[in-house]
Every structure is written in structure tokens, then in C-alpha cells.
Design a protein around this motif. Structure first.
Motif, PDB file in Angstrom:
ATOM      1  N   SER A  12     -76.268 -30.589 -14.619  1.00 21.69           N
ATOM      2  CA  SER A  12     -77.218 -29.645 -15.212  1.00 21.69           C
ATOM      3  C   SER A  12     -77.043 -28.263 -14.600  1.00 21.69           C
ATOM      4  CB  SER A  12     -78.653 -30.133 -14.999  1.00 21.69           C
ATOM      5  OG  SER A  12     -78.929 -30.224 -13.616  1.00 21.69           O
ATOM      6  N   VAL A  14     -79.093 -24.099 -14.738  1.00 17.96           N
ATOM      7  CA  VAL A  14     -80.004 -23.111 -15.295  1.00 17.96           C
ATOM      8  C   VAL A  14     -79.141 -21.918 -15.653  1.00 17.96           C
ATOM      9  CG1 VAL A  14     -81.951 -21.578 -14.870  1.00 17.96           C
ATOM     10  CG2 VAL A  14     -81.998 -23.923 -13.993  1.00 17.96           C
ATOM     11  N   CYS A 106     -80.937 -28.885 -24.202  1.00 19.14           N
ATOM     12  CA  CYS A 106     -81.324 -27.557 -23.720  1.00 19.14           C
ATOM     13  C   CYS A 106     -82.831 -27.388 -23.816  1.00 19.14           C
ATOM     14  CB  CYS A 106     -80.665 -26.469 -24.575  1.00 19.14           C
ATOM     15  SG  CYS A 106     -78.881 -26.495 -24.580  1.00 19.14           S
ATOM     16  N   TRP A 107     -83.404 -26.759 -22.789  1.00 18.31           N
ATOM     17  CA  TRP A 107     -84.831 -26.436 -22.783  1.00 18.31           C
ATOM     18  C   TRP A 107     -85.007 -24.998 -22.323  1.00 18.31           C
ATOM     19  CZ3 TRP A 107     -83.031 -31.052 -20.706  1.00 18.31           C
ATOM     20  CH2 TRP A 107     -83.538 -32.235 -21.252  1.00 18.31           C
ATOM     21  N   VAL A 109     -86.753 -22.261 -20.152  1.00 12.79           N
ATOM     22  CA  VAL A 109     -87.512 -22.176 -18.908  1.00 12.79           C
ATOM     23  C   VAL A 109     -88.631 -21.178 -19.187  1.00 12.79           C
ATOM     24  CG1 VAL A 109     -87.477 -21.574 -16.460  1.00 12.79           C
ATOM     25  CG2 VAL A 109     -85.490 -22.701 -17.507  1.00 12.79           C
ATOM     26  N   ALA A 114     -87.047 -18.253 -12.937  1.00  8.89           N
ATOM     27  CA  ALA A 114     -86.010 -18.390 -13.968  1.00  8.89           C
ATOM     28  C   ALA A 114     -86.565 -18.256 -15.388  1.00  8.89           C
ATOM     29  CB  ALA A 114     -85.288 -19.719 -13.807  1.00  8.89           C
ATOM     30  N   SER A 117     -84.785 -18.097 -18.964  1.00  7.57           N
ATOM     31  CA  SER A 117     -83.488 -18.757 -18.858  1.00  7.57           C
ATOM     32  C   SER A 117     -83.506 -20.066 -19.645  1.00  7.57           C
ATOM     33  CB  SER A 117     -83.169 -19.052 -17.383  1.00  7.57           C
ATOM     34  OG  SER A 117     -83.056 -17.865 -16.641  1.00  7.57           O
ATOM     35  N   THR A 118     -82.402 -20.800 -19.577  1.00  8.92           N
ATOM     36  CA  THR A 118     -82.285 -22.080 -20.274  1.00  8.92           C
ATOM     37  C   THR A 118     -81.807 -23.146 -19.305  1.00  8.92           C
ATOM     38  OG1 THR A 118     -81.696 -20.911 -22.307  1.00  8.92           O
ATOM     39  CG2 THR A 118     -81.206 -23.264 -22.237  1.00  8.92           C
ATOM     40  N   TYR A 119     -82.488 -24.277 -19.305  1.00  9.24           N
ATOM     41  CA  TYR A 119     -82.063 -25.430 -18.526  1.00  9.24           C
ATOM     42  C   TYR A 119     -81.202 -26.291 -19.444  1.00  9.24           C
ATOM     43  CZ  TYR A 119     -82.191 -29.845 -15.980  1.00  9.24           C
ATOM     44  OH  TYR A 119     -81.840 -31.000 -15.334  1.00  9.24           O
ATOM     45  N   GLU A 121     -78.723 -29.774 -19.671  1.00  8.52           N
ATOM     46  CA  GLU A 121     -78.352 -31.053 -19.065  1.00  8.52           C
ATOM     47  C   GLU A 121     -77.283 -31.706 -19.929  1.00  8.52           C
ATOM     48  OE1 GLU A 121     -81.344 -34.146 -17.443  1.00  8.52           O
ATOM     49  OE2 GLU A 121     -80.859 -34.795 -19.486  1.00  8.52           O
TER      50      GLU A 121
END
Length: 156
Positions: A12, A14, A106-107, A109, A114, A117-119, A121
Motif C-alpha cells: 500500500s 499514500v 483506492c480511498w 484520505v 495526508a 491524498s489517496t490511499y 492498496e
């Protein structure tokens, strides 16, 4: 005798870019636009009427045909369910394991340092005949691809 190992990998990151910018890149046929290990990625025409098949040609000469198993139907304005699931259906040279099912999720943030931003995985669930070398290779390839995705998504 082989060494027992987990047959799953999860990497994963960020990414310092909004979800819409990151999600824009998550299309199997477009992976070569961000993943530096790929020479090209393109649809396999006429392979299936039911689903998308994409050929990934790696710079080391490896060729994979990947089948899209699932893709969230959510559009960019949606706040949930940004994912794609795919499997490898053929490989040259041949794989040393039977199968793998991978998912990229994708999630957004939404708070903290952050925020905005995008997390991301990227998981892989391998058949039980995958050895430790396969899992380690998958780990490092995902890390490299996520770093490349971060570079591509950060460009305006």
C-alpha cells in the motif's frame, strides 16, 4: 522440501494526489502509461465477448494476459468502491504457480496530514503452489508500480 509461506501479498501507499487523479490511471490497458516495468499494455482483440483481456508486455520480455474480473462502476464523483480485480490467464514464459487474483483499491484520505491524498492498496492472493520467491517478487513489483503510480498521478 519447500518452505511454507503465506500465499498472499498486500502493498500500500499514500499518494499525494486526489482520488480522481489516481483513479484515472487504474485501467488495465493503461498500466504501461505509469508502470516503468511495462513496455506496453493493450487490449487483446476478440479474446472474449464477456470481459476485458489485456496483454502486459514487460521490458524483460515477459508477457502476461490479464483478465478483468471486477471493476467498480462508480464514477469520479462517487466516494465509495474504487477498485479493480484481475487474474492472470496466460504467461510467457509459463508461471511457476497455478493462479493469482489481484485487486487494487483506492480511498480518498479525508483528514489529517495526508488530507487530499489517496490511499492505494494492491493485494494478490496466490494459489497454494506459489513459493516464497513468487511472493517476494510480487511484493517488490507492487512497490515499484505504486511508486510509479505516485509519480504519474502527482503530475498535473
Amino acid at each position: 522440501m519447500s518452505i511454507p509461506t503465506s500465499t498472499a501479498v498486500t502493498e500500500s501507499a499514500v499518494i499525494k494526489a486526489p482520488l480522481a487523479q489516481v483513479w484515472h490511471h487504474i485501467k488495465l490497458q493503461d498500466f504501461s502509461k505509469f508502470w516503468s516495468a511495462l513496455a506496453k499494455s493493450e487490449y487483446v482483440k476478440g479474446a472474449s465477448e464477456e470481459t476485458d483481456i489485456v496483454k502486459w508486455s514487460f521490458k524483460d520480455g515477459t508477457e502476461l494476459e490479464v483478465k478483468q474480473e471486477e471493476h467498480s462502476a462508480c464514477r469520479l464523483s462517487c466516494t465509495i468502491n474504487h477498485y479493480i480485480t484481475y487474474s492472470i490467464i496466460s504467461s510467457q514464459p509459463a508461471l511457476t504457480f497455478s493462479s493469482v487474483l489481484s485487486t487494487i483499491r483506492c480511498w480518498a484520505v479525508t483528514s489529517g496530514e495526508a488530507e487530499g491524498s489517496t490511499y492505494v492498496e494492491w493485494t494478490g492472493n496466490f494459489s497454494s503452489d506459489a513459493d516464497a520467491g513468487v511472493i517476494q517478487d510480487a511484493k517488490y513489483k507492487r512497490r515499484e508500480a505504486l511508486a510509479d503510480l505516485a509519480k504519474a498521478a502527482s503530475k498535473k
